[in-house]
Design a protein around this motif. Structure first.
Motif, PDB file in Angstrom:
ATOM      1  N   PRO A   1      41.039  34.974  40.998  1.00 33.88           N
ATOM      2  CA  PRO A   1      40.503  36.338  40.867  1.00 33.88           C
ATOM      3  C   PRO A   1      41.591  37.388  40.639  1.00 33.88           C
ATOM      4  O   PRO A   1      41.415  38.289  39.818  1.00 33.88           O
TER       5      PRO A   1
ATOM      6  N   ALA B   1      32.835  33.181  33.033  1.00 35.30           N
ATOM      7  CA  ALA B   1      32.905  33.101  34.489  1.00 35.30           C
ATOM      8  C   ALA B   1      32.359  31.777  35.023  1.00 35.30           C
ATOM      9  O   ALA B   1      32.924  31.177  35.926  1.00 35.30           O
ATOM     10  N   ARG B   2      31.238  31.300  34.449  1.00 36.45           N
ATOM     11  CA  ARG B   2      30.621  30.089  34.965  1.00 36.45           C
ATOM     12  C   ARG B   2      31.534  28.884  34.763  1.00 36.45           C
ATOM     13  O   ARG B   2      31.819  28.129  35.684  1.00 36.45           O
TER      14      ARG B   2
ATOM     15  N   SER C   1      34.698  29.120  36.933  1.00 38.08           N
ATOM     16  CA  SER C   1      34.521  28.903  38.368  1.00 38.08           C
ATOM     17  C   SER C   1      34.202  27.443  38.663  1.00 38.08           C
ATOM     18  O   SER C   1      34.575  26.930  39.720  1.00 38.08           O
TER      19      SER C   1
ATOM     20  N   ASN D   1      34.199  29.846  46.774  1.00 34.63           N
ATOM     21  CA  ASN D   1      33.961  29.653  45.341  1.00 34.63           C
ATOM     22  C   ASN D   1      32.510  29.287  45.023  1.00 34.63           C
ATOM     23  O   ASN D   1      32.053  29.510  43.904  1.00 34.63           O
TER      24      ASN D   1
ATOM     25  N   ILE E   1      30.362  32.110  44.039  1.00 33.19           N
ATOM     26  CA  ILE E   1      30.863  32.633  42.759  1.00 33.19           C
ATOM     27  C   ILE E   1      30.313  31.794  41.605  1.00 33.19           C
ATOM     28  O   ILE E   1      29.867  32.322  40.587  1.00 33.19           O
TER      29      ILE E   1
ATOM     30  N   SER F   1      27.741  33.600  39.132  1.00 30.50           N
ATOM     31  CA  SER F   1      28.605  34.089  38.055  1.00 30.50           C
ATOM     32  C   SER F   1      27.800  34.466  36.818  1.00 30.50           C
ATOM     33  O   SER F   1      28.142  35.416  36.123  1.00 30.50           O
TER      34      SER F   1
ATOM     35  N   TRP G   1      26.195  37.922  37.540  1.00 31.20           N
ATOM     36  CA  TRP G   1      27.099  39.052  37.727  1.00 31.20           C
ATOM     37  C   TRP G   1      27.786  39.457  36.435  1.00 31.20           C
ATOM     38  O   TRP G   1      28.050  40.627  36.194  1.00 31.20           O
TER      39      TRP G   1
END
Lengths: 49, 223, 244
Positions: free
Chosen positions: B171, C122-123, C126, C164, C167, C171, C174
């Motif tokens: 992050p 993001a997906r 993560s 995580n 997230i 993800s 968001w």
């Protein structure tokens, strides 16, 4: 026909990973079970004839 | 409270004596300087990739310094003293984290923008760049000490600590480098100031959880 | 006494469950595969929609297994349940396997659909981080010799790594990404046509059962190891005792 390649490869790779995982699990399981049997059996039979 | 301050002093003095900060800064500068050898001297390209490059090199430099947080204590057996001292281990871990931040990360972050000059970042942007890195710096120390404590006592603990901490740094890397690239594009302060608060809040969470996790990790070893 | 009673009771249960769970899991996977290949082609995605039937269940499993691992770790670390660390350790490699399947099938699905193997959204990122966390967890077990120590340290790591999981889950909500949002687990009616929903659910059940089947065997293996270790330590001690 291109999609056959991607679908085949996806299912193939998944199968290979799951088979490796299963083989790893089973071989460890049987090898340790055999060790347990080898170490504990003679004593048990000696204790209770 | 006394042992808290004494521990901070002792650790900063140790970092100073071993020149940990100097080592990290040298590593960081070398890592940044190596990139143009690989990419060629295209200043525009270097400027485009500078944000990610600075962050990655910075995080790698911090990762390499993590091993030193607990190494000396492990070697001279200070851990048993910590447990016996009566001060909660969490407080002592907070002290160790703060000492690492002041002794290693802060000097590193303050000199890092100089590397920006090598990457063709213009001088007016240097101050905002420094601000962003500064906002991310507490999180670097306190996230890092979690991994360092978990790996303490393992042989080659540095590698293991790095492996565990790297996912936690993601992050920082994402928000930090996107803010940097906005600064370099000349965006207004309002566009990247949110990233500063975000990085600071990650740092705040790490400040709270880092010592807790580090203490739990060390207890797991010592018990 | 408790430390002995508990693994023994677990072993009895595990021995009875292993075969039925394996059978059910294989049955589900075979039926699921049949249903997956007899489902009609999607009007948008064509035949490649079939990749979904392994990609999505594997992704669910990667999150489920990590959650399972964290809960077991908490039981081991906080409540000192004797089987907690063992349960977590036994789940880790299986979870890593499912995560790897998710990543690879995702890449193979992305290539024909998005035109690229990988996008840094993001997906995907993560899930990659999730895979790294699994690896870190497994390395701890390798690096630390003493199993009690390794159990405690790896549990702390597992609990930290749990940040995580939400997230990964959220993800797609968001951040706007290429990756499509959840289409099954919505509170209103699922957005997925039943032609696709049923094979998906059967495959998911199959994967879930396969996880438990593998986990039961790995648990038993770990308990065997523990037994052997205790016994060998005991033998060493008694031989030392008689010698001195």
């Amino acid at each position: 026909m291109e999609h056959v390649f991607y679908i085949g490869l996806s299912y193939g790779v998944t199968g290979v990973i799951l088979c490796l995982l299963t083989a790893n699990t089973l071989s460890a399981f049987f090898s340790f079970r055999k060790q347990i049997d080898d170490e504990f059996k003679p004593e048990d039979s000696a204790n209770s004839p | 409270m006394n042992s808290f301050i004494a521990l901070i002093r002792q650790d900063i003095a140790l970092a100073w004596r071993q020149n940990s900060a100097g080592l990290s800064i040298s590593f960081f500068m070398m890592a940044v300087a190596l990139i143009p050898f690989g990419l060629g001297p295209d200043l525009k390209l270097l400027r485009d990739i500078a944000p990610g490059l600075v962050w990655v090199a910075l995080l790698l430099a911090v990762l390499l310094s993590l091993e030193s947080i607990f190494q000396a204590d492990l070697e001279d057996g200070s851990f048993d003293q910590y447990l016996l001292s009566g001060t909660p281990l969490e407080i002592l871990m907070l002290a160790k984290g703060l000492a690492h931040w002041v002794g290693v990360v802060l000097p590193l972050v303050l000199t890092a923008p100089l590397a920006g000059l090598l990457l063709n970042i213009d001088t007016p942007s240097l101050l905002p760049v420094c601000l962003i890195l500064l906002a991310g710096s507490p999180a670097m120390s306190f996230l890092g000490m979690m991994g360092s404590a978990l790996a303490a006592g393992v042989s080659r603990s540095g590698l293991l600590a790095a492996l565990m901490v790297m996912p936690l740094y993601v992050p920082l890397l994402i928000f930090g480098s996107s803010a940097l690239s906005q600064i370099l594009k000349g965006a207004a302060t309002g566009d990247w100031i949110n990233a500063v608060f975000l990085l600071l809040s990650i740092g705040g969470a790490a400040l709270f959880f880092g010592p807790l996790v580090a203490a739990a990790g060390l207890r797991a070893f010592l018990k | 006494m408790l430390t002995y009673a508990n693994p023994n009771r677990f072993m009895q249960l595990a021995r009875r469950l292993t075969r039925p769970v394996w059978g059910l899991s294989l049955a589900c996977l075979i039926i699921g595969l049949y249903m997956a290949f007899s489902a009609p082609a999607d009007y948008q995605q064509g035949m490649t929609v079939r990749i979904m039937f392994i990609h999505v269940p594997a992704a669910w499993m990667s999150l489920f297994v990590y959650t399972f691992l964290t809960v077991s770790s908490i039981f081991g670390l906080v409540f000192r349940h004797p089987l907690g660390h063992v349960a977590a350790k036994s789940a880790a490699l299986i979870g890593a396997g499912f995560t790897l399947i998710t990543l690879i099938t995702g890449a193979l699905w992305g290539k024909p659909m998005w035109g690229t193997w990988w996008v840094w959204d993001a997906r995907l990122t993560s899930v990659l981080v999730l895979f790294f966390i699994y690896l870190g967890y497994l390395f701890i077990w390798k690096a630390i010799e003493d199993p009690l120590q390794a159990g405690r340290v790896s549990s702390v790591l597992a609990i930290v790594g749990f940040v995580n999981v939400p997230i990964v889950k959220f993800s797609v909500d968001w951040w706007n990404t290429l990756h499509q949002p959840a289409s099954v687990s919505r509170f209103d009616a699922p957005a997925l046509h039943s032609d696709y929903l049923w094979p998906l659910l059967v495959m998911a059940l199959g994967f879930q059962l396969l996880f438990f089947a593998l986990w039961l065997l790995r648990m038993q293996t770990e308990i065997f190891k523990q037994k052997l270790r205790v016994r060998r330590l005991g033998l060493v001690e008694t031989s030392n005792g008689t010698a001195s």
